[in-house]
Design a protein around this motif. Structure first.
Motif, short mmCIF file in Angstrom:
data_model
loop_
_atom_site.label_atom_id
_atom_site.label_comp_id
_atom_site.label_asym_id
_atom_site.label_seq_id
_atom_site.Cartn_x
_atom_site.Cartn_y
_atom_site.Cartn_z
N ASN A 285 0.65 -1.12 -0.01
CA ASN A 285 0.03 -0.05 0.04
C ASN A 285 0.83 1.40 -0.15
O ASN A 285 0.46 2.26 -0.77
CB ASN A 285 -1.01 0.00 1.22
N GLY A 286 2.08 1.11 0.93
CA GLY A 286 2.99 2.29 0.93
C GLY A 286 3.43 2.73 -0.68
O GLY A 286 3.68 3.98 -1.16
N ALA A 287 3.70 1.62 -1.31
CA ALA A 287 4.38 1.93 -2.61
C ALA A 287 3.27 2.20 -3.67
O ALA A 287 3.66 3.26 -4.41
CB ALA A 287 4.81 0.35 -3.39
N LYS A 288 2.20 2.08 -3.57
CA LYS A 288 1.09 2.40 -4.50
C LYS A 288 0.56 3.96 -4.02
O LYS A 288 0.61 4.71 -5.10
CB LYS A 288 -0.09 1.58 -4.10
N LEU A 289 0.74 4.10 -2.54
CA LEU A 289 0.74 5.63 -2.38
C LEU A 289 1.96 6.54 -2.91
O LEU A 289 1.51 7.68 -3.41
CB LEU A 289 0.30 5.72 -0.87
N VAL B 188 8.85 24.95 4.53
CA VAL B 188 9.03 23.91 3.19
C VAL B 188 8.40 24.39 1.79
O VAL B 188 7.09 24.90 2.08
CB VAL B 188 8.67 22.50 3.65
N GLY B 189 9.10 24.04 0.86
CA GLY B 189 8.46 24.28 -0.45
C GLY B 189 7.53 23.53 -1.00
O GLY B 189 6.94 23.65 -1.92
N MET B 190 7.45 22.42 -0.58
CA MET B 190 6.46 21.29 -1.03
C MET B 190 5.24 21.63 -0.75
O MET B 190 4.75 21.56 0.47
CB MET B 190 6.90 20.05 -0.55
N PRO B 191 4.19 21.49 -1.59
CA PRO B 191 2.64 21.78 -1.34
C PRO B 191 2.44 20.63 -0.69
O PRO B 191 2.72 19.47 -0.53
CB PRO B 191 2.14 21.55 -2.89
N ASN B 192 1.14 20.65 0.06
CA ASN B 192 0.44 19.51 0.91
C ASN B 192 -0.23 18.78 -0.22
O ASN B 192 -1.47 18.73 -0.27
CB ASN B 192 -0.34 20.17 1.95
N VAL B 193 0.33 17.85 -0.84
CA VAL B 193 -0.22 17.04 -1.98
C VAL B 193 -1.08 15.82 -1.28
O VAL B 193 -2.01 15.39 -1.89
CB VAL B 193 0.83 16.27 -2.75
N MET B 194 -1.08 15.99 -0.14
CA MET B 194 -2.03 14.61 0.69
C MET B 194 -3.18 15.29 1.18
O MET B 194 -4.18 14.66 2.07
CB MET B 194 -1.39 13.98 1.69
N ALA C 16 -2.11 5.60 6.54
CA ALA C 16 -1.85 5.49 5.18
C ALA C 16 -0.32 6.17 5.03
O ALA C 16 0.63 5.71 4.49
CB ALA C 16 -2.64 6.23 4.18
N MET C 17 -0.08 7.19 5.86
CA MET C 17 1.24 7.91 5.88
C MET C 17 2.57 6.88 6.49
O MET C 17 3.54 6.98 6.30
CB MET C 17 1.06 9.22 6.69
N GLY C 18 1.78 6.15 7.65
CA GLY C 18 2.66 5.19 7.95
C GLY C 18 3.11 4.20 7.04
O GLY C 18 4.08 3.68 6.86
N ASP C 19 2.11 3.84 6.29
CA ASP C 19 2.43 2.78 5.19
C ASP C 19 3.63 3.34 4.01
O ASP C 19 4.35 2.64 3.98
CB ASP C 19 1.06 2.46 4.21
N ILE C 20 3.45 4.69 3.69
CA ILE C 20 4.30 5.22 2.93
C ILE C 20 5.76 5.24 3.79
O ILE C 20 6.79 5.02 3.11
CB ILE C 20 3.92 6.71 2.70
#
Length: 218
Positions: free
Chosen positions: A42-46, A148-154, A169-173
């Motif tokens: 699931n982490g790979a998919k996310l 941080v320059g990264m948008p909150n894509v989640m 889900a973030m734990g899986d990533i």
């Protein structure tokens, strides 16, 4: 020599609690379990769907991931490999460094070794650490990595899942990135169990042999 120093620093800094960003922030414990194939899959998919538009995993190949995570190569090629037509290629993305710098201030880094460099707890805390901040260009800031320059894509995923499922889900990533940083770790842990069992069994004849050698010594 420089590469050797970099490898040493990547290995040692997390253990010393000296990660480059967020070392003075209380981190959440990451739910890492490299034996949990469902979590890793699931982490790979996310990761592919939410992160890989900007970030790559240059040191991990699709074929290696498929083998390690018990995923059919056909499924990986069809559903997870959007950047290449070869299962043996590295998991890189198509973003040019110049574009990344223009859009975000700096090119998005490759995340192959991020979990080893920053530590799994840092990665997990970062992923769940975004909060609304109208002063920022994309409307979000991060507790672990301020400005941080990264948008909150989640953001949309969190709204869809709710906080508890989102954190899982973030734990899986995080679990997947921990695996990606050292793909052999899960096999090493598995092999370690057999090594300990062998040593435990070997202890018995060693003890009996010791008694035999010393039985006449007073």
């Amino acid at each position: 020599m420089k590469k050797l120093v970099a490898i040493v620093l990547i290995s040692v800094l997390p253990a010393l609690g000296l990660a480059a960003e967020g070392h003075d922030v209380e981190l959440h414990k990451a739910p890492v379990n490299l034996q949990d194939k469902v979590s890793l899959q699931n982490g790979a998919k996310l990761f592919v769907n939410y992160c890989m538009g900007c970030h790559g995993l240059e040191y991990l190949r699709y074929g290696r991931m498929a083998e390690d995570l018990n995923m059919p190569e056909e499924a990986v090629a069809k559903y997870l490999n959007f950047a290449s037509d070869k299962i043996g290629d590295p998991m890189s993305n198509a973003m040019h460094a110049e574009d990344g710098k223009a859009w975000f201030g700096n090119p998005p880094p490759d995340l192959s070794l991020e979990a080893r460099y920053q530590g799994s707890d840092w990665v997990y805390s970062y992923l769940i650490g975004f909060y609304e901040d109208e002063s920022r260009p994309y409307g979000y800031n991060n507790k672990v990595f301020p400005s941080v320059g990264m948008p909150n894509v989640m953001a949309s995923l969190k709204q869809e899942l709710g906080e508890e499922e989102f954190n899982a889900a973030m734990g899986d990533i995080t679990n997947f990135l921990t695996y990606a940083a050292e793909p052999i770790a899960a096999k090493r842990e598995h092999l370690g169990v057999y090594v300990l069992l062998f040593l435990a069994i070997l202890l018995i004849p060693a003890y009996l042999l010791k008694k035999e050698y010393w039985k006449d010594v007073h």
